[in-house]
Design a protein around this motif. Structure first.
Motif, PDB file in Angstrom:
ATOM      1  N   GLY B 137     -91.155  80.094 -27.917  1.00  0.00           N
ATOM      2  CA  GLY B 137     -90.564  78.745 -27.315  1.00  0.00           C
ATOM      3  C   GLY B 137     -91.582  77.719 -27.119  1.00  0.00           C
ATOM      4  N   LEU B 138     -92.801  77.972 -27.208  1.00  0.00           N
ATOM      5  CA  LEU B 138     -93.734  77.353 -26.886  1.00  0.00           C
ATOM      6  C   LEU B 138     -94.026  76.009 -27.694  1.00  0.00           C
ATOM      7  N   PRO B 139     -93.954  74.614 -27.447  1.00  0.00           N
ATOM      8  CA  PRO B 139     -94.372  73.708 -28.374  1.00  0.00           C
ATOM      9  C   PRO B 139     -95.680  73.852 -28.922  1.00  0.00           C
ATOM     10  N   VAL B 140     -95.538  73.502 -30.419  1.00  0.00           N
ATOM     11  CA  VAL B 140     -96.946  73.718 -31.200  1.00  0.00           C
ATOM     12  C   VAL B 140     -96.908  72.745 -31.959  1.00  0.00           C
ATOM     13  N   VAL B 141     -98.475  72.382 -31.958  1.00  0.00           N
ATOM     14  CA  VAL B 141     -99.021  71.208 -32.974  1.00  0.00           C
ATOM     15  C   VAL B 141     -99.799  72.142 -34.091  1.00  0.00           C
ATOM     16  N   PRO B 142     -99.262  72.164 -35.255  1.00  0.00           N
ATOM     17  CA  PRO B 142    -100.219  73.140 -36.187  1.00  0.00           C
ATOM     18  C   PRO B 142    -101.095  71.992 -36.721  1.00  0.00           C
ATOM     19  N   ILE B 143    -102.409  72.494 -37.095  1.00  0.00           N
ATOM     20  CA  ILE B 143    -103.189  71.623 -37.959  1.00  0.00           C
ATOM     21  C   ILE B 143    -103.836  72.718 -39.030  1.00  0.00           C
ATOM     22  N   ILE B 144    -103.688  72.021 -40.188  1.00  0.00           N
ATOM     23  CA  ILE B 144    -103.664  72.843 -41.320  1.00  0.00           C
ATOM     24  C   ILE B 144    -104.969  72.466 -41.950  1.00  0.00           C
ATOM     25  N   ILE B 145    -105.862  73.314 -42.355  1.00  0.00           N
ATOM     26  CA  ILE B 145    -107.385  73.171 -42.843  1.00  0.00           C
ATOM     27  C   ILE B 145    -107.235  73.421 -44.406  1.00  0.00           C
ATOM     28  N   ASN B 146    -107.682  72.641 -45.371  1.00  0.00           N
ATOM     29  CA  ASN B 146    -108.012  73.075 -46.626  1.00  0.00           C
ATOM     30  C   ASN B 146    -109.080  73.926 -46.789  1.00  0.00           C
ATOM     31  N   CYS B 147    -108.836  75.430 -47.024  1.00  0.00           N
ATOM     32  CA  CYS B 147    -109.737  76.473 -47.219  1.00  0.00           C
ATOM     33  C   CYS B 147    -109.537  76.992 -48.612  1.00  0.00           C
ATOM     34  N   LEU B 148    -109.083  76.184 -49.569  1.00  0.00           N
ATOM     35  CA  LEU B 148    -108.287  76.722 -50.655  1.00  0.00           C
ATOM     36  C   LEU B 148    -108.766  76.123 -52.026  1.00  0.00           C
ATOM     37  N   ALA B 149    -108.900  74.863 -52.066  1.00  0.00           N
ATOM     38  CA  ALA B 149    -109.206  74.095 -53.227  1.00  0.00           C
ATOM     39  C   ALA B 149    -110.323  73.255 -53.175  1.00  0.00           C
ATOM     40  N   GLN B 150    -111.470  73.514 -53.647  1.00  0.00           N
ATOM     41  CA  GLN B 150    -112.612  72.905 -53.868  1.00  0.00           C
ATOM     42  C   GLN B 150    -112.456  71.166 -54.383  1.00  0.00           C
ATOM     43  N   PRO B 151    -112.872  70.351 -53.630  1.00  0.00           N
ATOM     44  CA  PRO B 151    -113.876  70.451 -52.509  1.00  0.00           C
ATOM     45  C   PRO B 151    -113.127  70.600 -51.336  1.00  0.00           C
ATOM     46  N   LEU B 152    -113.959  71.443 -50.415  1.00  0.00           N
ATOM     47  CA  LEU B 152    -113.417  71.760 -49.091  1.00  0.00           C
ATOM     48  C   LEU B 152    -113.963  70.750 -48.148  1.00  0.00           C
ATOM     49  N   PRO B 153    -113.498  71.009 -46.910  1.00  0.00           N
ATOM     50  CA  PRO B 153    -114.116  70.067 -45.569  1.00  0.00           C
ATOM     51  C   PRO B 153    -115.279  71.009 -45.445  1.00  0.00           C
ATOM     52  N   HIS B 154    -116.505  70.111 -44.968  1.00  0.00           N
ATOM     53  CA  HIS B 154    -117.716  70.724 -44.561  1.00  0.00           C
ATOM     54  C   HIS B 154    -117.454  71.573 -43.274  1.00  0.00           C
ATOM     55  N   MET B 155    -118.353  72.321 -42.921  1.00  0.00           N
ATOM     56  CA  MET B 155    -118.240  73.071 -41.875  1.00  0.00           C
ATOM     57  C   MET B 155    -118.612  72.151 -40.796  1.00  0.00           C
ATOM     58  N   ALA B 156    -119.521  71.300 -40.883  1.00  0.00           N
ATOM     59  CA  ALA B 156    -119.662  70.182 -39.943  1.00  0.00           C
ATOM     60  C   ALA B 156    -118.450  69.547 -39.403  1.00  0.00           C
ATOM     61  N   ARG B 157    -117.642  69.383 -40.590  1.00  0.00           N
ATOM     62  CA  ARG B 157    -116.358  68.449 -39.907  1.00  0.00           C
ATOM     63  C   ARG B 157    -115.436  69.315 -39.261  1.00  0.00           C
ATOM     64  N   CYS B 158    -115.613  70.600 -39.627  1.00  0.00           N
ATOM     65  CA  CYS B 158    -114.665  71.615 -38.894  1.00  0.00           C
ATOM     66  C   CYS B 158    -115.097  71.736 -37.225  1.00  0.00           C
ATOM     67  N   TRP B 159    -116.450  71.427 -37.150  1.00  0.00           N
ATOM     68  CA  TRP B 159    -116.886  71.473 -35.754  1.00  0.00           C
ATOM     69  C   TRP B 159    -116.634  70.329 -35.078  1.00  0.00           C
ATOM     70  N   TRP B 238    -112.689  79.217 -37.668  1.00  0.00           N
ATOM     71  CA  TRP B 238    -113.403  79.899 -36.537  1.00  0.00           C
ATOM     72  C   TRP B 238    -114.379  78.852 -36.004  1.00  0.00           C
ATOM     73  N   ALA B 239    -114.824  78.064 -36.837  1.00  0.00           N
ATOM     74  CA  ALA B 239    -115.761  76.817 -36.651  1.00  0.00           C
ATOM     75  C   ALA B 239    -115.106  75.860 -35.810  1.00  0.00           C
ATOM     76  N   VAL B 240    -113.943  75.694 -35.902  1.00  0.00           N
ATOM     77  CA  VAL B 240    -113.125  74.723 -34.987  1.00  0.00           C
ATOM     78  C   VAL B 240    -113.117  75.220 -33.716  1.00  0.00           C
ATOM     79  N   LEU B 241    -112.802  76.492 -33.577  1.00  0.00           N
ATOM     80  CA  LEU B 241    -113.065  76.984 -32.093  1.00  0.00           C
ATOM     81  C   LEU B 241    -114.330  76.903 -31.356  1.00  0.00           C
ATOM     82  N   ALA B 242    -115.371  77.279 -32.063  1.00  0.00           N
ATOM     83  CA  ALA B 242    -116.811  76.909 -31.729  1.00  0.00           C
ATOM     84  C   ALA B 242    -116.971  75.640 -31.255  1.00  0.00           C
ATOM     85  N   GLY B 243    -116.524  74.826 -32.113  1.00  0.00           N
ATOM     86  CA  GLY B 243    -116.824  73.114 -31.603  1.00  0.00           C
ATOM     87  C   GLY B 243    -115.914  72.922 -30.557  1.00  0.00           C
ATOM     88  N   ALA B 244    -114.988  73.440 -30.514  1.00  0.00           N
ATOM     89  CA  ALA B 244    -113.945  73.175 -29.278  1.00  0.00           C
ATOM     90  C   ALA B 244    -114.530  73.627 -27.873  1.00  0.00           C
TER      91      ALA B 244
END
Ligand SMILES: [Fe+2]
Lengths: 93, 274
Positions: B137-159, B238-244
Protein backbone atom coordinates in the motif's frame (compact mmCIF):
# COMPACT_ATOMS: atom_id res chain seq x y z
CA UNK A 1 27.03 -13.24 -35.91
CA UNK A 2 24.02 -11.22 -34.93
CA UNK A 3 23.90 -12.02 -31.24
CA UNK A 4 22.19 -8.68 -30.69
CA UNK A 5 19.17 -9.75 -32.73
CA UNK A 6 19.04 -13.21 -31.16
CA UNK A 7 18.96 -11.64 -27.72
CA UNK A 8 16.51 -8.98 -28.82
CA UNK A 9 14.06 -11.67 -29.90
CA UNK A 10 14.47 -13.50 -26.58
CA UNK A 11 13.98 -10.25 -24.65
CA UNK A 12 10.79 -9.68 -26.63
CA UNK A 13 9.51 -13.20 -26.00
CA UNK A 14 10.20 -12.86 -22.29
CA UNK A 15 8.43 -9.50 -21.94
CA UNK A 16 5.86 -9.08 -24.71
CA UNK A 17 2.72 -11.23 -24.73
CA UNK A 18 1.82 -10.18 -28.29
CA UNK A 19 5.22 -11.36 -29.54
CA UNK A 20 4.74 -14.64 -27.67
CA UNK A 21 1.42 -15.11 -29.48
CA UNK A 22 3.13 -14.53 -32.81
CA UNK A 23 5.88 -16.96 -31.80
CA UNK A 24 3.21 -19.58 -31.11
CA UNK A 25 1.20 -19.08 -34.29
CA UNK A 26 3.56 -17.60 -36.89
CA UNK A 27 7.07 -18.58 -35.84
CA UNK A 28 8.61 -19.04 -39.28
CA UNK A 29 7.54 -15.58 -40.42
CA UNK A 30 8.71 -14.00 -37.18
CA UNK A 31 12.12 -15.62 -37.55
CA UNK A 32 12.30 -14.70 -41.22
CA UNK A 33 11.68 -11.03 -40.37
CA UNK A 34 14.49 -10.88 -37.80
CA UNK A 35 18.03 -10.04 -38.93
CA UNK A 36 19.45 -13.47 -38.08
CA UNK A 37 21.99 -15.85 -39.54
CA UNK A 38 20.70 -19.25 -40.63
CA UNK A 39 22.35 -21.01 -37.68
CA UNK A 40 20.80 -18.56 -35.22
CA UNK A 41 17.37 -18.96 -36.77
CA UNK A 42 17.71 -22.74 -36.54
CA UNK A 43 18.82 -22.63 -32.91
CA UNK A 44 15.85 -20.44 -31.96
CA UNK A 45 13.34 -22.43 -33.98
CA UNK A 46 14.40 -25.77 -32.49
CA UNK A 47 14.90 -24.42 -28.95
CA UNK A 48 18.59 -25.42 -29.02
CA UNK A 49 19.58 -23.98 -25.64
CA UNK A 50 23.13 -25.36 -25.88
CA UNK A 51 23.78 -23.61 -29.18
CA UNK A 52 22.30 -20.34 -27.89
CA UNK A 53 24.47 -20.46 -24.76
CA UNK A 54 27.58 -21.26 -26.81
CA UNK A 55 26.98 -18.24 -29.04
CA UNK A 56 26.95 -15.98 -25.98
CA UNK A 57 23.29 -15.43 -25.09
CA UNK A 58 23.02 -13.97 -21.58
CA UNK A 59 21.83 -16.60 -19.07
CA UNK A 60 19.09 -14.34 -17.73
CA UNK A 61 17.65 -14.10 -21.25
CA UNK A 62 18.19 -17.78 -21.94
CA UNK A 63 16.70 -19.32 -18.78
CA UNK A 64 13.09 -18.12 -19.33
CA UNK A 65 13.27 -19.20 -22.98
CA UNK A 66 14.54 -22.63 -21.95
CA UNK A 67 11.64 -22.93 -19.53
CA UNK A 68 9.17 -22.11 -22.31
CA UNK A 69 10.86 -24.76 -24.47
CA UNK A 70 9.94 -27.27 -21.75
CA UNK A 71 13.40 -27.68 -20.27
CA UNK A 72 13.22 -28.32 -16.51
CA UNK A 73 15.64 -26.33 -14.34
CA UNK A 74 18.10 -29.20 -13.64
CA UNK A 75 18.16 -30.05 -17.36
CA UNK A 76 18.76 -26.41 -18.23
CA UNK A 77 21.76 -26.29 -15.86
CA UNK A 78 23.10 -29.61 -17.20
CA UNK A 79 22.80 -28.31 -20.77
CA UNK A 80 24.87 -25.24 -19.90
CA UNK A 81 27.41 -27.31 -17.99
CA UNK A 82 27.92 -29.57 -21.02
CA UNK A 83 28.60 -26.53 -23.22
CA UNK A 84 31.11 -25.22 -20.70
CA UNK A 85 32.91 -28.57 -20.62
CA UNK A 86 33.50 -28.60 -24.35
CA UNK A 87 34.00 -24.91 -25.13
CA UNK A 88 34.57 -23.12 -21.81
CA UNK A 89 32.40 -20.55 -20.07
CA UNK A 90 31.08 -18.06 -22.61
CA UNK A 91 32.29 -14.55 -21.95
CA UNK A 92 29.88 -13.02 -19.41
CA UNK A 93 28.63 -9.69 -20.71
CA UNK B 1 10.67 15.61 6.63
CA UNK B 2 13.96 13.99 5.82
CA UNK B 3 14.74 10.43 5.04
CA UNK B 4 13.28 8.50 7.97
CA UNK B 5 14.46 4.98 7.10
CA UNK B 6 17.28 3.48 5.01
CA UNK B 7 18.21 -0.14 4.57
CA UNK B 8 19.64 -2.72 2.20
CA UNK B 9 18.71 -6.36 1.66
CA UNK B 10 18.69 -9.06 -1.01
CA UNK B 11 16.05 -9.62 -3.64
CA UNK B 12 16.84 -13.16 -4.87
CA UNK B 13 13.73 -14.89 -6.26
CA UNK B 14 14.42 -17.99 -4.16
CA UNK B 15 13.63 -15.99 -1.00
CA UNK B 16 9.94 -16.14 -1.80
CA UNK B 17 9.82 -18.72 -4.59
CA UNK B 18 11.79 -21.48 -2.85
CA UNK B 19 11.39 -20.30 0.73
CA UNK B 20 11.17 -23.82 2.21
CA UNK B 21 14.42 -24.99 0.60
CA UNK B 22 16.51 -23.18 3.23
CA UNK B 23 17.06 -24.88 6.57
CA UNK B 24 14.75 -23.89 9.46
CA UNK B 25 17.71 -22.22 11.20
CA UNK B 26 18.54 -20.16 8.10
CA UNK B 27 14.91 -19.16 7.69
CA UNK B 28 14.65 -18.10 11.33
CA UNK B 29 17.70 -15.87 11.06
CA UNK B 30 16.91 -14.30 7.70
CA UNK B 31 13.14 -13.86 7.93
CA UNK B 32 13.48 -12.83 11.58
CA UNK B 33 15.80 -10.02 10.51
CA UNK B 34 13.39 -9.02 7.73
CA UNK B 35 10.55 -8.91 10.26
CA UNK B 36 12.60 -6.64 12.54
CA UNK B 37 13.42 -4.39 9.62
CA UNK B 38 9.73 -4.23 8.74
CA UNK B 39 8.89 -3.22 12.32
CA UNK B 40 11.43 -0.41 12.10
CA UNK B 41 10.01 0.76 8.79
CA UNK B 42 6.54 0.84 10.33
CA UNK B 43 7.84 2.67 13.41
CA UNK B 44 9.47 5.25 11.10
CA UNK B 45 5.99 5.97 9.63
CA UNK B 46 7.32 6.38 6.11
CA UNK B 47 4.76 7.77 3.68
CA UNK B 48 6.67 6.75 0.55
CA UNK B 49 9.48 4.38 -0.34
CA UNK B 50 12.33 4.74 -2.81
CA UNK B 51 13.43 1.25 -3.91
CA UNK B 52 16.77 0.98 -5.72
CA UNK B 53 17.17 -2.28 -7.62
CA UNK B 54 19.08 -3.72 -10.58
CA UNK B 55 17.88 -4.27 -14.14
CA UNK B 56 17.29 -7.95 -15.06
CA UNK B 57 16.23 -7.63 -18.74
CA UNK B 58 12.76 -6.66 -17.51
CA UNK B 59 12.46 -3.06 -18.62
CA UNK B 60 15.46 -2.41 -20.80
CA UNK B 61 17.40 -4.11 -23.57
CA UNK B 62 20.57 -3.12 -25.43
CA UNK B 63 18.40 -0.99 -27.74
CA UNK B 64 18.48 1.64 -24.96
CA UNK B 65 20.06 0.83 -21.61
CA UNK B 66 20.00 3.65 -19.06
CA UNK B 67 22.56 3.65 -16.25
CA UNK B 68 19.83 4.78 -13.84
CA UNK B 69 16.11 5.05 -14.47
CA UNK B 70 13.56 6.60 -12.11
CA UNK B 71 10.00 5.30 -12.25
CA UNK B 72 7.57 8.22 -12.29
CA UNK B 73 4.44 6.20 -13.03
CA UNK B 74 1.19 6.71 -11.12
CA UNK B 75 1.47 3.00 -10.36
CA UNK B 76 3.73 0.10 -11.24
CA UNK B 77 2.65 -3.37 -12.33
CA UNK B 78 4.37 -6.42 -10.96
CA UNK B 79 5.78 -8.88 -10.53
CA UNK B 80 6.49 -9.74 -14.15
CA UNK B 81 7.44 -13.28 -13.12
CA UNK B 82 4.85 -16.06 -13.02
CA UNK B 83 3.13 -16.42 -9.66
CA UNK B 84 4.06 -20.11 -9.24
CA UNK B 85 7.75 -19.17 -9.70
CA UNK B 86 7.93 -16.16 -7.38
CA UNK B 87 4.89 -16.84 -5.15
CA UNK B 88 4.03 -13.14 -5.00
CA UNK B 89 0.58 -12.17 -6.31
CA UNK B 90 0.39 -9.76 -9.24
CA UNK B 91 -0.70 -6.30 -8.25
CA UNK B 92 -0.40 -2.61 -9.00
CA UNK B 93 1.91 -0.87 -6.57
CA UNK B 94 1.06 2.82 -6.14
CA UNK B 95 3.66 5.25 -7.46
CA UNK B 96 4.83 8.64 -6.22
CA UNK B 97 5.48 10.67 -9.38
CA UNK B 98 6.01 14.02 -7.63
CA UNK B 99 8.72 12.48 -5.46
CA UNK B 100 10.26 10.83 -8.52
CA UNK B 101 10.46 14.18 -10.30
CA UNK B 102 11.93 15.85 -7.21
CA UNK B 103 14.65 13.19 -7.09
CA UNK B 104 15.49 13.63 -10.78
CA UNK B 105 15.61 17.42 -10.38
CA UNK B 106 17.89 17.35 -7.35
CA UNK B 107 20.13 14.71 -8.92
CA UNK B 108 20.41 16.70 -12.15
CA UNK B 109 23.30 18.80 -10.86
CA UNK B 110 25.52 15.70 -10.88
CA UNK B 111 23.65 12.90 -12.68
CA UNK B 112 21.41 12.64 -15.73
CA UNK B 113 18.72 10.21 -14.62
CA UNK B 114 16.55 8.55 -17.21
CA UNK B 115 12.90 8.34 -16.27
CA UNK B 116 9.97 6.17 -17.25
CA UNK B 117 6.24 6.32 -16.67
CA UNK B 118 5.83 2.60 -17.20
CA UNK B 119 8.47 0.70 -15.32
CA UNK B 120 7.41 -2.86 -14.62
CA UNK B 121 8.53 -4.45 -11.38
CA UNK B 122 10.31 -7.79 -11.21
CA UNK B 123 11.61 -9.79 -8.24
CA UNK B 124 14.26 -7.10 -7.70
CA UNK B 125 11.64 -4.74 -6.26
CA UNK B 126 8.78 -7.12 -5.44
CA UNK B 127 10.70 -9.48 -3.13
CA UNK B 128 11.85 -6.67 -0.78
CA UNK B 129 8.38 -5.08 -0.93
CA UNK B 130 6.79 -8.42 -0.09
CA UNK B 131 9.07 -8.70 2.95
CA UNK B 132 8.70 -5.10 4.16
CA UNK B 133 5.31 -3.89 2.87
CA UNK B 134 3.32 -7.05 2.12
CA UNK B 135 0.06 -5.12 1.71
CA UNK B 136 1.79 -3.16 -1.10
CA UNK B 137 0.00 0.00 0.00
CA UNK B 138 2.95 2.37 0.34
CA UNK B 139 3.67 4.62 -2.69
CA UNK B 140 6.94 3.55 -4.32
CA UNK B 141 9.49 5.25 -6.54
CA UNK B 142 11.54 2.48 -8.17
CA UNK B 143 15.03 3.35 -9.38
CA UNK B 144 16.57 0.79 -11.71
CA UNK B 145 20.36 0.51 -12.07
CA UNK B 146 22.09 -1.17 -14.99
CA UNK B 147 24.09 -3.92 -13.25
CA UNK B 148 23.72 -6.19 -16.28
CA UNK B 149 25.12 -5.01 -19.59
CA UNK B 150 28.56 -3.48 -20.09
CA UNK B 151 29.44 -0.70 -19.84
CA UNK B 152 27.99 -0.34 -16.37
CA UNK B 153 27.67 2.82 -14.28
CA UNK B 154 30.80 3.45 -12.22
CA UNK B 155 30.59 2.82 -8.48
CA UNK B 156 31.34 6.52 -7.96
CA UNK B 157 28.11 7.40 -9.77
CA UNK B 158 26.17 4.99 -7.55
CA UNK B 159 27.57 6.75 -4.48
CA UNK B 160 26.63 10.09 -6.05
CA UNK B 161 23.10 8.82 -6.67
CA UNK B 162 22.87 7.96 -2.99
CA UNK B 163 23.98 11.46 -2.02
CA UNK B 164 21.38 12.94 -4.36
CA UNK B 165 18.64 10.74 -2.89
CA UNK B 166 19.52 11.95 0.59
CA UNK B 167 19.41 15.61 -0.48
CA UNK B 168 16.17 15.15 -2.41
CA UNK B 169 14.40 13.32 0.41
CA UNK B 170 15.61 15.77 3.04
CA UNK B 171 14.01 18.60 1.08
CA UNK B 172 10.56 16.93 0.89
CA UNK B 173 7.58 17.39 3.16
CA UNK B 174 6.66 13.70 3.36
CA UNK B 175 8.46 11.00 5.38
CA UNK B 176 10.50 8.84 3.03
CA UNK B 177 12.16 5.47 3.34
CA UNK B 178 14.99 4.15 1.16
CA UNK B 179 15.41 0.45 0.39
CA UNK B 180 18.45 -0.65 -1.63
CA UNK B 181 17.80 -4.15 -2.91
CA UNK B 182 21.00 -5.59 -4.32
CA UNK B 183 22.58 -9.00 -4.51
CA UNK B 184 26.09 -9.85 -3.36
CA UNK B 185 28.13 -12.61 -5.03
CA UNK B 186 26.02 -14.85 -7.28
CA UNK B 187 26.08 -16.57 -10.65
CA UNK B 188 22.43 -16.40 -11.74
CA UNK B 189 20.99 -18.94 -14.19
CA UNK B 190 24.33 -20.70 -14.72
CA UNK B 191 25.72 -24.03 -13.50
CA UNK B 192 27.37 -22.03 -10.70
CA UNK B 193 24.00 -20.86 -9.36
CA UNK B 194 24.03 -21.46 -5.60
CA UNK B 195 27.77 -20.82 -5.29
CA UNK B 196 28.66 -18.01 -2.87
CA UNK B 197 31.82 -16.06 -2.05
CA UNK B 198 31.04 -15.33 1.58
CA UNK B 199 34.28 -13.47 2.50
CA UNK B 200 33.80 -11.22 -0.52
CA UNK B 201 30.18 -10.58 0.50
CA UNK B 202 31.32 -9.68 4.00
CA UNK B 203 33.90 -7.21 2.67
CA UNK B 204 31.23 -5.43 0.66
CA UNK B 205 28.82 -5.22 3.58
CA UNK B 206 31.60 -3.99 5.90
CA UNK B 207 32.60 -1.28 3.42
CA UNK B 208 28.97 -0.13 3.22
CA UNK B 209 28.61 -0.15 7.02
CA UNK B 210 31.78 1.96 7.27
CA UNK B 211 30.65 4.30 4.47
CA UNK B 212 34.10 3.66 3.03
CA UNK B 213 33.82 5.39 -0.33
CA UNK B 214 37.40 4.63 -1.41
CA UNK B 215 36.98 0.93 -0.70
CA UNK B 216 33.69 0.77 -2.60
CA UNK B 217 35.11 2.66 -5.56
CA UNK B 218 38.03 0.20 -5.69
CA UNK B 219 35.72 -2.61 -6.90
CA UNK B 220 36.51 -3.05 -10.62
CA UNK B 221 34.22 -4.92 -12.98
CA UNK B 222 36.77 -7.58 -14.00
CA UNK B 223 37.53 -8.42 -10.38
CA UNK B 224 33.84 -8.47 -9.50
CA UNK B 225 33.00 -10.99 -12.23
CA UNK B 226 35.96 -13.22 -11.37
CA UNK B 227 35.37 -13.26 -7.61
CA UNK B 228 31.62 -12.72 -7.29
CA UNK B 229 30.13 -13.71 -10.62
CA UNK B 230 28.06 -11.60 -13.02
CA UNK B 231 25.53 -11.04 -10.23
CA UNK B 232 28.24 -9.34 -8.16
CA UNK B 233 27.68 -6.18 -10.20
CA UNK B 234 24.53 -5.69 -8.11
CA UNK B 235 26.63 -4.35 -5.23
CA UNK B 236 25.95 -1.02 -6.93
CA UNK B 237 22.65 -0.90 -5.03
CA UNK B 238 24.62 -1.26 -1.77
CA UNK B 239 26.91 1.59 -2.83
CA UNK B 240 23.83 3.79 -3.27
CA UNK B 241 22.84 3.10 0.34
CA UNK B 242 26.35 3.96 1.56
CA UNK B 243 26.31 7.25 -0.35
CA UNK B 244 22.85 8.10 0.97
CA UNK B 245 23.64 7.50 4.64
CA UNK B 246 27.10 8.92 5.28
CA UNK B 247 27.43 9.90 8.93
CA UNK B 248 24.70 7.51 10.10
CA UNK B 249 25.25 4.41 12.17
CA UNK B 250 24.33 1.05 10.71
CA UNK B 251 23.30 -2.27 12.16
CA UNK B 252 23.75 -5.57 10.38
CA UNK B 253 20.61 -7.52 11.29
CA UNK B 254 21.55 -10.62 9.33
CA UNK B 255 24.52 -12.06 7.46
CA UNK B 256 23.66 -15.66 6.72
CA UNK B 257 24.90 -17.65 3.71
CA UNK B 258 21.88 -19.43 2.20
CA UNK B 259 22.95 -21.47 -0.85
CA UNK B 260 19.35 -22.63 -1.38
CA UNK B 261 18.47 -19.01 -2.22
CA UNK B 262 21.76 -18.50 -4.10
CA UNK B 263 22.63 -15.56 -1.83
CA UNK B 264 24.20 -14.56 1.42
CA UNK B 265 21.11 -13.28 3.16
CA UNK B 266 22.14 -9.81 4.32
CA UNK B 267 19.88 -7.27 6.00
CA UNK B 268 21.41 -3.92 6.87
CA UNK B 269 19.58 -1.14 8.70
CA UNK B 270 21.16 2.30 8.52
CA UNK B 271 19.44 3.86 11.46
CA UNK B 272 18.19 7.21 10.38
CA UNK B 273 17.45 9.68 13.13
CA UNK B 274 14.26 11.56 12.43
FE1 LIG C 1 19.33 -9.43 -9.19
Amino acid sequence: MSLYHVQKLLFGLNNDAALRDRWATDRAALLADAALEASERAALESGDVAALYAMGVHPLLLAPFAGRCGLAWPDYLATLAAVEQTSGIPDPR
Amino acid sequence: MPLVFAAALNHAPGITGRRDNATPAQRDVFFGACARLRERLEAARAEALVVVSPEHWTNFFLSAMPAFCVGRGESHWGPVEDEPFLKIPRTRVPGAPALADAIAEVAAEHLDLAYSEELRLDHGVMVPLHLLVPAMGLPVVPIIINCLAQPLPHMARCWTLGEALRRACDARAERIGLVCAGGLSHWPATPRSGKLNVPWDRDVVDAVLAHDRARLLAYRDDDIVREAGPGGHEIRAWAVLAGATEGLGGELLCFEPIPAYAVTGAVLDMRVAA
